[in-house]
Write an enzyme that holds these catalytic residues in place. Sequence first.
Site, short mmCIF file in Angstrom:
data_model
loop_
_atom_site.label_atom_id
_atom_site.label_comp_id
_atom_site.label_asym_id
_atom_site.label_seq_id
_atom_site.Cartn_x
_atom_site.Cartn_y
_atom_site.Cartn_z
N HIS A 86 0.82 -1.22 0.00
CA HIS A 86 0.00 0.00 0.00
C HIS A 86 0.86 1.28 0.00
O HIS A 86 0.32 2.38 -0.02
CB HIS A 86 -0.94 0.03 1.20
N ASP A 90 -2.71 -10.57 -2.76
CA ASP A 90 -3.22 -10.19 -1.44
C ASP A 90 -4.72 -9.87 -1.59
O ASP A 90 -5.18 -9.48 -2.66
CB ASP A 90 -2.47 -8.94 -0.96
N HIS A 108 -6.32 -7.43 -0.37
CA HIS A 108 -6.53 -6.00 -0.57
C HIS A 108 -5.90 -5.56 -1.89
O HIS A 108 -4.83 -6.06 -2.27
CB HIS A 108 -5.91 -5.21 0.58
N ASP A 143 -4.20 -13.13 3.07
CA ASP A 143 -5.43 -12.76 3.79
C ASP A 143 -6.71 -13.07 3.01
O ASP A 143 -7.79 -12.64 3.41
CB ASP A 143 -5.38 -11.29 4.24
ZN LIG Z 1 -4.01 -7.49 2.63
#
Ligand SMILES: [Zn+2]
Length: 435
Positions: A112, A151, A153, A240
């Site tokens: 991120h 991932d 996200h 995740d």
């Molecule tokens: Zn993540």
Amino acid sequence: MLHAVRRTGLVFFPAYDWAISPSHPEREERLLYTQDQVLEEGLLDIDGIIEYRVRPAGFEDIRRIHFCVPDEAAVTTESHLISAGGCLVAADAVLKGEVESAFALVRPPGHHAMRVVHGNRGFCNINNEAVMIEYIREKYGIRRVAIVDTDCHHGDGSQDIYWHDPNTLFISIHQDGRTLYPGSGFPHETGGPNAQGMTINIPLPPQTGEEGFLYVLEELVMPLLEKFEPELVINSAGQDNHFNDPITNMNFSARGYAALNARLRPDIAVLEGGYAVENALPYVNVGIIMAMAGMDTSCVKEPNYDTDYRPQPSEITGYIADLVDRLRGVFLEGGLKTVPCEEGEVVQRSRDIYYDTDNIHERQHEKIRCCKACPGAFSIASTSNRGQHILAVHVPLGACRACRDIGSAWFEEGTRGAFTHVYLQDRVRGVYEKT
Ligand SMILES: [Zn+2]
Ligand SMILES: [Zn+2]
């Protein structure tokens, strides 16, 4: 003695003494259980699985990619430098041919973290993969790199960093941004004017199971990689998507992750998220290590697979088939509607960026020179609610004369303006300046 079919490097850095806060999901014990599991399964005793010691990355490694505000020391800790440095160790092991692939099991995570860094976003300060890729480009002269971010996200930091780079294919498979942080990663986000179609987002609905992930990989991701022909494939391996993960809503199992890795066969995998520290993360990581080493992963099973795992609902299977069809039409069959821009034209955009962890609001104004000859020089004027107002100028690797000139002009002009700092990141000359 067990033998790995493919020699595999492991870099392990749990950062035992570092956390965002004591109760934060990204905290000290995140990798302790993985370490136990790796030792318990005897993975490090297998002939052909080689453990490497970490070393810290230097600020000079970070400067190739980030503009840190006000400087690198202010936004990094020793743990961040070792986490990024662990990836450099993994890269050296693969690029020198000591191993066929490597897995950097490091934290804090990085995907991120964007090009401009004012602080921590989504548990990330420094983009480990980007620091590693630019190190590889500098040291080994590799140009074409693909990042496949698995991932849960959206990898919005990696997307931001490579938005304008036609030599980096960025593919992110993630839980739909309408249902999860950071709320981005939609199919219409396809890259900047000089790199159209080099960013590919595949948002999947909550409850997507391994059936869906493996379908997307087979029908879309592998053909995209075949078309791009990268010299190197990097996997941002966030764990995740697991059905036990406490902060997401997906339905992936450890064996599914192992199957994904076995098919994707990344040169280097870098750990990102994964917050079910006891009953998912250790098993997913073990599955990935075994898959990388070319070993049988059919025995990999998390303790509550039989009680908790639910197959993917049929309406989700249908939804994903339609999505993949649509994305194939856009990215594989020439349906991408490109934004026309004239050679030498300067294209601008403005946007707001929020740093959830550090509660920073940033406003950016970006300019990029449209260029057919190179990835194009760009500048970012960035203002944060912490009182910083900076100008960051980037001259890309392989920049043409006109882009080098406009980069220098923007930097000169910036030094006469009312900025707190003006940065130059000149990848051609290897010059990194800051006023
Ligand atoms: Zn993540
Ligand atoms: Zn150019």
